[in-house]
Design an enzyme around this catalytic site. Sequence first.
Site, short mmCIF file in Angstrom:
data_model
loop_
_atom_site.label_atom_id
_atom_site.label_comp_id
_atom_site.label_asym_id
_atom_site.label_seq_id
_atom_site.Cartn_x
_atom_site.Cartn_y
_atom_site.Cartn_z
N ARG A 1 7.10 3.03 9.28
CA ARG A 1 6.82 4.16 8.38
C ARG A 1 7.88 5.23 8.65
O ARG A 1 7.72 6.08 9.53
CB ARG A 1 5.40 4.67 8.59
CG ARG A 1 4.36 3.62 8.17
CD ARG A 1 2.94 4.12 8.26
NE ARG A 1 2.01 3.06 7.88
CZ ARG A 1 0.68 3.13 8.05
NH1 ARG A 1 0.14 4.22 8.58
NH2 ARG A 1 -0.09 2.13 7.68
N SER B 1 -9.12 3.30 9.80
CA SER B 1 -9.38 3.68 8.42
C SER B 1 -9.89 2.42 7.72
O SER B 1 -9.25 1.37 7.79
CB SER B 1 -8.10 4.18 7.76
OG SER B 1 -8.29 4.38 6.37
N ASP C 1 -13.29 6.95 8.05
CA ASP C 1 -12.44 6.89 9.23
C ASP C 1 -13.33 6.91 10.47
O ASP C 1 -14.32 7.65 10.50
CB ASP C 1 -11.49 8.10 9.31
CG ASP C 1 -10.34 8.01 8.33
OD1 ASP C 1 -10.10 6.92 7.78
OD2 ASP C 1 -9.68 9.05 8.10
N ASP D 1 0.85 -1.18 0.00
CA ASP D 1 0.00 0.00 0.00
C ASP D 1 0.89 1.24 0.00
O ASP D 1 1.79 1.35 0.83
CB ASP D 1 -0.88 -0.04 1.26
CG ASP D 1 -1.68 1.23 1.46
OD1 ASP D 1 -1.77 2.03 0.52
OD2 ASP D 1 -2.20 1.40 2.57
N GLN E 1 -1.27 -2.69 14.11
CA GLN E 1 -2.73 -2.64 14.00
C GLN E 1 -3.30 -4.01 13.66
O GLN E 1 -2.58 -4.91 13.23
CB GLN E 1 -3.15 -1.62 12.93
CG GLN E 1 -2.75 -1.95 11.51
CD GLN E 1 -3.13 -0.85 10.53
OE1 GLN E 1 -3.06 0.34 10.83
NE2 GLN E 1 -3.55 -1.23 9.34
N GLU F 1 -8.15 9.19 15.61
CA GLU F 1 -8.54 8.28 14.53
C GLU F 1 -8.13 6.86 14.90
O GLU F 1 -6.95 6.56 15.01
CB GLU F 1 -7.90 8.68 13.21
CG GLU F 1 -8.26 7.76 12.06
CD GLU F 1 -7.42 8.00 10.82
OE1 GLU F 1 -7.00 7.01 10.19
OE2 GLU F 1 -7.16 9.19 10.51
#
Length: 336
Positions: free
Chosen positions: A110, A253, A237, A57, A125, A250
Amino acid sequence: MSSVRIPENYKSLLGLYDTQKAIGLIKTIFQEKLCLALHLKRVTAPLFVLHGSGLNDDLNGVERPVAFDVPCLDGQAEIVHSLAKWKRYALYKYGFRPGQGLVTDMNAVRRDEELDNLHSIYVDQWDWERVITARQRTTAFLQDTVRDIVDAVCATSDELRWKFPALKKVHLTREVTFITTQELEDLYPDLTPKERENAFAKEHGTTCIQQIGGKLRSGKPHDGRAPDYDDWTLNCDILFWHKPLGCALELSSMGIRVDADAMRRQLAEAGCPQRAELPFHKMLLDGTLPLTMGGGIGQSRLCMLLLGKVHVGEVQVSLWDDETVNACHEAGVELL
């Protein structure tokens, strides 16, 4: 550099030992409730995929994956940013049918993340994906699934509050308020997208922001979305109002994934129609892959929310700059 903010007079509701114990309970209890609510089975997932497979992704299109060469394969591998595409392929490979789905632990690095109270270069996650039918590609079905996830979050919070009485100070809104990104822009035309989310979540508590990715009437998108997994008209979200930080948090997603028509349309709008030649994309366009919906639910984010923590480093081990370390130390915030 990071942007860290510790609220005045903040004090953790749990000590270090109970925090670690509670983190373990949250991850066990919530996964069980999520699997029951969405009919999911746990599977093992990759930490990395081959460059050029089309399975990674690319998030907003600018984040660089952590890559390394694999001499025995004469190629390069990339640590996943998320498993959005891999999950859909796995559902096809494992022969899942409509109404069935999978969930897995997703761990990612990331490198380009901007560090703050909610963001770390380490991402953990629950990634889930479920096979659906063409008739279920609707806003109503999306919203029902959101309510199931929020119920699982709140039920986990209820159990935790009985095990740790100090957590009875944590209150979540169980009822979800839905709004589209265009409605949000119309409501707060002078605010930035993030300011709109904060203003709406402060008023309504638990909220669901729908239709993320495409351009609004202002000419700009509310937020970035890769064009080849979520259908921008059927994604969202899930946000919770996080009282200790005074902001929207948040948690997830998610969305109904692109079918062939949506993928062609979004690849053209994003200016990358050449992706249609990648292996994953060819399988989607020729109908090999099933119709699905899915998403990611932040594990550390959920722990922050349910434990009333103000920094993600209180619930996960990562790397932090000196400014963050010093600010947390001075405020008595214990980073793991």
